[in-house]
Design a protein around this motif. Structure first.
Motif, short mmCIF file in Angstrom:
data_model
loop_
_atom_site.label_atom_id
_atom_site.label_comp_id
_atom_site.label_asym_id
_atom_site.label_seq_id
_atom_site.Cartn_x
_atom_site.Cartn_y
_atom_site.Cartn_z
N ARG A 299 54.53 33.11 38.62
CA ARG A 299 53.13 33.41 38.30
C ARG A 299 52.74 34.81 38.76
O ARG A 299 53.17 35.24 39.82
CB ARG A 299 52.22 32.43 39.04
CG ARG A 299 52.39 31.04 38.56
CD ARG A 299 51.60 30.04 39.39
NE ARG A 299 51.97 28.71 38.95
CZ ARG A 299 52.23 27.70 39.75
NH1 ARG A 299 52.12 27.83 41.05
NH2 ARG A 299 52.59 26.54 39.25
N ARG A 300 51.89 35.44 37.98
CA ARG A 300 51.36 36.75 38.39
C ARG A 300 50.25 36.54 39.40
O ARG A 300 50.02 37.37 40.28
CB ARG A 300 50.82 37.52 37.19
CG ARG A 300 51.92 38.19 36.38
CD ARG A 300 51.34 38.98 35.25
NE ARG A 300 50.78 38.09 34.24
CZ ARG A 300 49.51 38.11 33.85
NH1 ARG A 300 48.67 38.97 34.37
NH2 ARG A 300 49.08 37.28 32.93
N ASN A 301 49.51 35.47 39.25
CA ASN A 301 48.46 35.14 40.22
C ASN A 301 48.06 33.69 40.00
O ASN A 301 48.51 33.06 39.05
CB ASN A 301 47.24 36.07 40.09
CG ASN A 301 46.64 36.04 38.68
OD1 ASN A 301 46.63 35.02 38.02
ND2 ASN A 301 46.16 37.18 38.23
N ALA B 131 46.58 29.68 36.45
CA ALA B 131 47.61 30.68 36.75
C ALA B 131 47.54 31.82 35.75
O ALA B 131 47.04 31.66 34.63
CB ALA B 131 48.98 30.02 36.70
N ASN B 132 48.07 32.96 36.15
CA ASN B 132 48.24 34.13 35.26
C ASN B 132 46.94 34.58 34.60
O ASN B 132 46.88 34.78 33.39
CB ASN B 132 49.30 33.81 34.19
CG ASN B 132 50.62 33.41 34.80
OD1 ASN B 132 51.09 34.05 35.75
ND2 ASN B 132 51.22 32.34 34.32
N VAL B 133 45.92 34.73 35.41
CA VAL B 133 44.60 35.13 34.89
C VAL B 133 44.57 36.65 34.73
O VAL B 133 44.98 37.38 35.63
CB VAL B 133 43.48 34.67 35.84
CG1 VAL B 133 42.12 35.13 35.36
CG2 VAL B 133 43.51 33.16 35.99
N ASP B 134 44.09 37.12 33.58
CA ASP B 134 44.03 38.56 33.33
C ASP B 134 42.69 39.17 33.69
O ASP B 134 42.61 40.33 34.04
CB ASP B 134 44.34 38.85 31.86
CG ASP B 134 45.80 38.58 31.58
OD1 ASP B 134 46.60 39.47 31.84
OD2 ASP B 134 46.14 37.44 31.17
N GLN C 271 40.88 39.74 23.66
CA GLN C 271 41.92 39.37 22.70
C GLN C 271 43.32 39.16 23.28
O GLN C 271 44.20 38.68 22.59
CB GLN C 271 42.02 40.44 21.61
CG GLN C 271 40.88 40.37 20.62
CD GLN C 271 40.89 41.54 19.66
OE1 GLN C 271 41.79 42.37 19.70
NE2 GLN C 271 39.90 41.61 18.80
N THR C 272 43.51 39.60 24.49
CA THR C 272 44.83 39.39 25.09
C THR C 272 44.67 38.64 26.41
O THR C 272 43.64 38.76 27.08
CB THR C 272 45.52 40.74 25.43
OG1 THR C 272 44.64 41.48 26.28
CG2 THR C 272 45.83 41.53 24.18
N GLY C 273 45.69 37.89 26.75
CA GLY C 273 45.74 37.25 28.06
C GLY C 273 44.70 36.16 28.27
O GLY C 273 44.08 35.66 27.33
N VAL C 274 44.53 35.83 29.53
CA VAL C 274 43.67 34.70 29.91
C VAL C 274 42.40 35.22 30.58
O VAL C 274 42.46 36.00 31.52
CB VAL C 274 44.43 33.76 30.88
CG1 VAL C 274 43.50 32.68 31.44
CG2 VAL C 274 45.63 33.13 30.19
N THR C 275 41.26 34.80 30.05
CA THR C 275 39.97 35.18 30.63
C THR C 275 39.30 33.95 31.20
O THR C 275 39.23 32.92 30.54
CB THR C 275 39.05 35.77 29.54
OG1 THR C 275 39.69 36.90 28.95
CG2 THR C 275 37.71 36.20 30.12
N VAL C 276 38.83 34.07 32.41
CA VAL C 276 38.10 32.98 33.05
C VAL C 276 36.62 33.34 33.05
O VAL C 276 36.24 34.43 33.47
CB VAL C 276 38.64 32.80 34.49
CG1 VAL C 276 37.65 32.03 35.34
CG2 VAL C 276 39.99 32.10 34.47
N VAL C 277 35.80 32.45 32.52
CA VAL C 277 34.36 32.70 32.43
C VAL C 277 33.66 32.12 33.66
O VAL C 277 33.91 30.99 34.03
CB VAL C 277 33.76 32.05 31.17
CG1 VAL C 277 32.28 32.36 31.05
CG2 VAL C 277 34.49 32.52 29.93
#
Ligand SMILES: Nc1nc2c(ncn2[C@@H]2O[C@H](COP(=O)(O)OP(=O)(O)OP(=O)(O)O)[C@@H](O)[C@H]2O)c(=O)[nH]1
Ligand SMILES: [Zn+2]
Length: 357
Positions: A84-86, A94-97, A177-183
């Motif tokens: 995991r990156r984070n 996991a892997n939140v951008d 548009q890329t990766g994982v976004t947490v709202v």
């Protein structure tokens, strides 16, 4: 054959819903014997026993390899989890951008202290923070311009949106548009309205989303990733952003872009282990930036938090029970974990430095 890889969208009991990086084209026969194909985007997976044995947890956002796909049944087994990156916690993703922090320009009134606290909390995860201010339709250009200048001085480039007029929605969508976004964001600022605009297909599931968000009575904390139409994933995180800050004084300065910038300027504080408190001699963090007072207030909290950490560490770590060679147990002092050892030396020094303040 190429390995089948994907992203874990949801975890339910011992099953993992995996969105495949490449959809699989399944050939089927219809009633009249005609061939037709159907795309398989997701597989419901179990976890290989080997992963269980080594205690490998699988979280939403994990990148995984899937084996033995049963395309027709939509099943598979996860055989590998990529490093995991984070990892965000509460809930676990996991892997939140990036964290998309949503606030409203009005209704509820935009409170700079509350916004600052959410920003610091978001920054404490060390994930990129994207700030968006909703309900632009409720304020005039002047009010927006004033906020925009103010937040720019805090080190952010806020995006103004309105889920009513759709202003700013396309611009915002491009960032996601890329990766994982947490709202994340306060209640009532329009997160649900925004998510429905960003993922129109989700409309049908709004009821469910609301329950996840904690509106329902029988709410279980649960997080899920949703695919955005133009790429990327969105996670709504009930429970994320607890009001308490869990950062040490050393970590706190990193949570303020203004302080980061001052520390990166090449100027140095008088002490190389400066705690950047108000009374430190020649501290580069001190200055006439707007949020310096917020910073000092949070620093007090961070000091209390660090003290708590240290107390816990010494409570669990001072004694350990050891089995002796003849099978009896004896107590012996335990060395503190490296992390705490280093911090305690540092704070000892600091306590000497700041005894007179
Ligand atoms: N004027 C205005 N009102 C909005 C806008 N977006 C949302 N609202 C209203 O704000 C209220 C709250 O919206 P929600 O989308 O439920 O907000 P939320 O952040 O999901 O709130 P919680 O579910 O409590 O976390 C609703 O009455 C919306 O109609 C907007 O752009 N302009
Ligand atoms: Zn300093």
């Amino acid at each position: 054959m190429l390995a089948i890889t994907g992203t874990v969208l949801a975890v339910q009991a011992n099953y993992y819903r995996v969105m495949l990086d490449q959809a699989f084209s399944l050939e089927l026969l219809d009633e009249s014997g005609q061939k037709f194909s159907q795309l398989v985007y997701e597989l419901l997976c179990t976890r290989r026993a080997r992963l269980k044995k080594i205690g490998q947890q699988i979280c939403v956002g994990d990148r995984v390899t899937v084996e033995e796909p049963d395309w027709q049944g939509g099943r598979g087994a996860i055989s590998e989890v990529s490093p995991r990156r984070n990892l965000l916690d509460r809930p676990t993703v996991a892997n939140v951008d990036r964290i998309l922090l949503v606030f409203a320009l009005a209704e509820p009134t935009l409170d700079p202290h509350q916004l600052s606290r959410f920003l610091v909390k978001a920054e404490s995860t060390q994930v990129d923070v994207l700030l968006c201010l909703n309900k632009r339709d409720l304020v005039n250009d002047q009010v927006w311009a004033t906020w925009c200048d103010r937040l720019t001085s805090w080190g952010y480039s806020p995006i103004a949106i309105s889920t009513y007029t759709k202003e700013g929605i396309n611009e915002l969508a491009q960032h996601l548009q890329t990766g994982v976004t947490v709202v994340a964001g306060q209640s009532g600022v329009g997160k649900s309205s925004l998510i429905n605009l960003l993922i129109p297909d989700l409309q049908v599931r709004v009821g469910e989303v609301s329950q996840r968000l904690g509106h329902g009575k029988h709410t279980t904390r649960h997080v899920e990733l949703f695919a955005l139409p133009a790429g990327g994933y969105l996670a709504d995180t009930p429970g994320f952003m607890q009001p308490n800050l869990t950062v040490t004084p050393q970590e706190l300065t990193d949570c303020f872009p203004e302080a980061r910038q001052r520390l990166a300027s090449g100027n140095l504080c008088h002490f190389n282990n400066c705690w950047h408190r108000r009374d430190e001699p020649d501290c580069v963090v001190r200055g006439d930036w707007e949020r310096y007072e917020h910073y000092l207030a949070y620093l007090e909290e961070a000091i209390v938090y660090q003290q708590k950490l240290k107390n816990t560490a010494s409570a669990d770590a001072s004694v350990k029970v050891k089995d002796t060679s003849d099978g009896k147990q004896q107590q012996e002092p335990r060395l503190l974990k490296k992390r705490y050892r280093r911090e305690s030396r540092r704070s000892e020094h600091q306590n000497l430095d700041t005894d007179d303040d």
